[in-house]
Design an enzyme around this catalytic site. Sequence first.
Site, PDB file in Angstrom:
ATOM      1  N   HIS A 234      54.567  -4.599  35.862  1.00 17.20           N
ATOM      2  CA  HIS A 234      55.321  -5.650  34.495  1.00 17.20           C
ATOM      3  C   HIS A 234      55.129  -5.570  33.880  1.00 17.20           C
ATOM      4  O   HIS A 234      53.852  -5.244  32.999  1.00 17.20           O
ATOM      5  CB  HIS A 234      54.867  -7.030  35.099  1.00 17.20           C
ATOM      6  CG  HIS A 234      55.330  -7.558  36.264  1.00 17.20           C
ATOM      7  ND1 HIS A 234      54.877  -7.550  37.676  1.00 17.20           N
ATOM      8  CD2 HIS A 234      56.854  -8.264  36.336  1.00 17.20           C
ATOM      9  CE1 HIS A 234      56.001  -8.108  38.876  1.00 17.20           C
ATOM     10  NE2 HIS A 234      56.578  -8.567  38.030  1.00 17.20           N
TER      11      HIS A 234
ATOM     12  N   ASP B  18      42.854  18.523  28.099  1.00 18.72           N
ATOM     13  CA  ASP B  18      44.197  18.818  27.130  1.00 18.72           C
ATOM     14  C   ASP B  18      43.024  19.478  26.158  1.00 18.72           C
ATOM     15  O   ASP B  18      43.523  21.132  25.805  1.00 18.72           O
ATOM     16  CB  ASP B  18      45.118  17.885  26.390  1.00 18.72           C
ATOM     17  CG  ASP B  18      46.340  18.895  25.532  1.00 18.72           C
ATOM     18  OD1 ASP B  18      46.986  20.071  26.474  1.00 18.72           O
ATOM     19  OD2 ASP B  18      46.437  18.970  24.474  1.00 18.72           O
TER      20      ASP B  18
END
Length: 155
Positions: free
Chosen positions: A75, A124
């Site tokens: 939601h 990363d």
Amino acid sequence: MDLTHVDEKGVKMVEVGHKEEVFRRAVARGRIRLKPETIELIKEGKTRKGNVLASAQIAGILAVKRTPELIPLCHPIPLTGVDISFEVGEDYIEATCEVRAYYKTGVEMEALTGVSVALLTIWDMVKAVEKDEKGQYPTTRIYDVRVVEKVKGDV
């Protein structure tokens, strides 16, 4: 059970319309293991891509806000606060993500998403120095991602 088809019920979001809006809080935590040399580069601010922890913090917060776009049946929740912090060890960084809202359903998935993306961002940003001579990551790993606390109601 044959998982190659969807049964007649299909897939749907859980109905929360009847629930009362209450304070919700979730804290998730996880770690990334790195070479001690990489940890030192991060501490000294000498990584090629810039400030690793600041970037990971921003990425994690953005991920929390986009959780319903990433996890199909989550939601959209009107969040009231997100905090991401780090503990730096000798060969690891531990990320903690706390999410708060007043709503009808919990915020655990948001906290897990935030901590996961923060850790992925760290990976990363340091992957160039984490690779071995074959381009592999023998040391680097993300592990122990979990919900450490969930609160429903006034505290």
